[in-house]
Write an enzyme that holds these catalytic residues in place. Structure first.
Site, PDB file in Angstrom:
ATOM      1  N   GLU A   1       0.831  -1.211   0.000  1.00  0.00           N
ATOM      2  CA  GLU A   1       0.000   0.000   0.000  1.00  0.00           C
ATOM      3  C   GLU A   1       0.863   1.258   0.000  1.00  0.00           C
ATOM      4  O   GLU A   1       0.401   2.342  -0.355  1.00  0.00           O
ATOM      5  CB  GLU A   1      -0.927   0.012   1.221  1.00  0.00           C
ATOM      6  CG  GLU A   1      -2.049  -1.015   1.180  1.00  0.00           C
ATOM      7  CD  GLU A   1      -3.123  -0.700   0.153  1.00  0.00           C
ATOM      8  OE1 GLU A   1      -3.521   0.463   0.033  1.00  0.00           O
ATOM      9  OE2 GLU A   1      -3.562  -1.637  -0.545  1.00  0.00           O
TER      10      GLU A   1
ATOM     11  N   LYS B   1       2.040   3.519   7.778  1.00  0.00           N
ATOM     12  CA  LYS B   1       3.013   2.453   7.508  1.00  0.00           C
ATOM     13  C   LYS B   1       4.283   3.014   6.843  1.00  0.00           C
ATOM     14  O   LYS B   1       5.353   2.427   6.965  1.00  0.00           O
ATOM     15  CB  LYS B   1       2.388   1.373   6.620  1.00  0.00           C
ATOM     16  CG  LYS B   1       1.392   0.469   7.357  1.00  0.00           C
ATOM     17  CD  LYS B   1       2.105  -0.700   8.034  1.00  0.00           C
ATOM     18  CE  LYS B   1       1.136  -1.714   8.616  1.00  0.00           C
ATOM     19  NZ  LYS B   1       1.798  -2.839   9.271  1.00  0.00           N
TER      20      LYS B   1
END
Ligand code: NDP
Ligand code: GDP
Length: 375
Positions: free
Chosen positions: A134, A160
């Protein structure tokens, strides 16, 4: 004197109640590790995956929350691990739009908490960070590899991205063995029901068994993902920890399929035509999505000797058959570790089936509904 004494490696796995945690725990146990796993305190226990793989008594469970530094410090002190696998996360992209700050706290700062503990307590501890495809977001290049620029398209990916860089920074600044696995989507019968693959396999099973009459509502059918098989992907995590030097690796299949293709294949496994059962629903579209992911795992193949083996078709087949089997067992009144009964949507389907027909469709369902408190 020490001859014949074998050092037992200790691993601390965060997020052991999720999809990847039990597969990784099983692998590490097979390799002779002592495995500790963190779990969150919940009002209802959430150990069905560990139970399904028969691991609940083989791992030592430690309560800890990634948002709570004290609990992480306690977990590391008590277990004194050689390796930490940081898998815990608010891992659902959709929810990250609803809970951006919580997602940042857990998925972003969580890794930094561990890295700080390692820096102060014991810099020999090796650290694995569950990074993600992602990160590529608004993709700049296909296929994506370790050198492709990141451009996150969700609060999940942005959080992240921070933990990805902190893992790299602590590696460079303090010489800590800290590696990022940039894993592309990976699926299995242990996948959470909110993810599109399992949502599809679960619905196919219910439609096939006559438990779901209404169509399956999906959001964007055009987005493409590089879907791999979770039990193979946890092997790559362990292989990264075995390397002489810490590094970052893309773990992917190199193949990409659309959500529509996944649905088509899944309904075909059950002998059904997806066009008759799937309805596109604009309400399920995300504020911003990632349209196309396809990874290049060449570095992992060359440097780790890791290669994906389970094909897209096989993954779909495994998932659909697992869900059909679960619903069949359930209808026969068997009680077994499974997630669906804790989702209100699933229980409602059973109740509606009963009330519409006036009586349970199969004998076992009466027992099941009594178990659920609905009978
Ligand atoms: P899951 O969502 O299945 O599992 C997440 C785990 O994290 C669960 O055990 C969950 O506990 C735990 N967790 C959530 N919040 C906290 C918290 N605040 N403190 C402690 N634990 C918490 O994810 P997967 O197993 O699929 O993925 C593992 C990791 O890999 C995640 O970090 C994910 O973001 C990442 N990843 C996953 C990919 C995939 O395709 N599966 C792809 C790339 C990266 P509980 O059971 O209590 O909710
Ligand atoms: P992600 O890649 O981590 O976001 O994994 P998901 O399985 O949640 O989503 C994969 C893709 O499927 C995304 O592009 C979603 O927008 C798309 N999608 C389409 N319909 C759905 C749906 O009903 N649920 C989910 N979770 N995703 C959907």
């Amino acid at each position: 004197m020490l001859l014949g004494l074998k050092l037992v490696k200790r691993a601390l796995v965060t997020g052991i109640t999720g999809q990847d945690g039990p597969y990784l725990a099983r692998l590490l146990l097979d390799k002779g590790y002592k495995v500790y796993g963190t779990y969150r305190r919940t009002s209802t226990p959430n150990f069905w995956r560990l139970q399904q793989l028969g691991l609940i008594r083989k791992v030592t469970l430690i309560p800890a929350d990634l948002g709570d530094m004290a609990s992480l410090l306690e977990a590391v002190t008590v277990t004194n691990p050689h390796e930490i696998y940081n898998l815990a996360a608010q891992s659902f992209v959709g929810s990250s739009f609803d809970q951006p700050l919580l997602t940042t706290e857990i998925d972003g700062s969580g890794a930094t908490r561990f890295l700080e503990i390692i820096r102060h307590l014991n810099t020999d501890i090796k650290f694995y960070q569950a990074s993600t495809s992602e990160l590529y977001g608004a993709v700049r290049k296909t296929p994506q590899d370790e050198n492709t620029p990141f451009m996150p398209n969700s609060p999940y990916a942005a959080a992240k991205l921070y933990s990805f860089h902190m893992t790299r920074v602590y590696r460079k600044a303090y010489g800590i063995f800290a590696s990022n696995g940039i894993l592309f989507n990976h699926e299995s019968p242990l996948r959470g029901l909110e993810f599109v693959t399992r949502k599809i396999s679960n619905s196919v099973a219910k439609i096939k068994l006559g438990l779901q009459k209404e169509p399956l509502h999906l959001g964007n059918l055009e987005t493409r993902r590089d879907w791999g098989y979770a039990p193979e992907y946890v092997q790559a995590m362990w292989m990264m920890m075995k390397k002489k030097q810490p590094d970052d690796f893309v773990i992917a299949t190199g193949e990409t399929h659309s959500v529509g293709e996944f649905a088509e294949e899944a309904f075909a496994v059950a002998g059904l035509n997806w066009k008759e059962h799937v309805q596109a629903d604009r309400r399920l579209l995300r504020p911003l999505d990632v349209s196309h992911l396809c990874g290049n795992p060449a570095k992992a193949e060359q440097e780790l000797g890791w290669k994906p083996r389970v094909t897209f078709k096989k993954i779909v087949d495994i998932m659909v058959k697992a869900d059909v089997e679960r619903w069949q067992k359930y209808l026969q009144g068997e009680i077994f570790p499974w997630d669906a009964p804790s989702y209100s949507s699933e229980i409602d389907i059973l109740s509606r089936t009963v009330s519409r027909e006036g009586k349970p469709p199969v004998p076992g369902i009466a027992k099941l509904l009594r178990h659920l408190g609905k009978g």
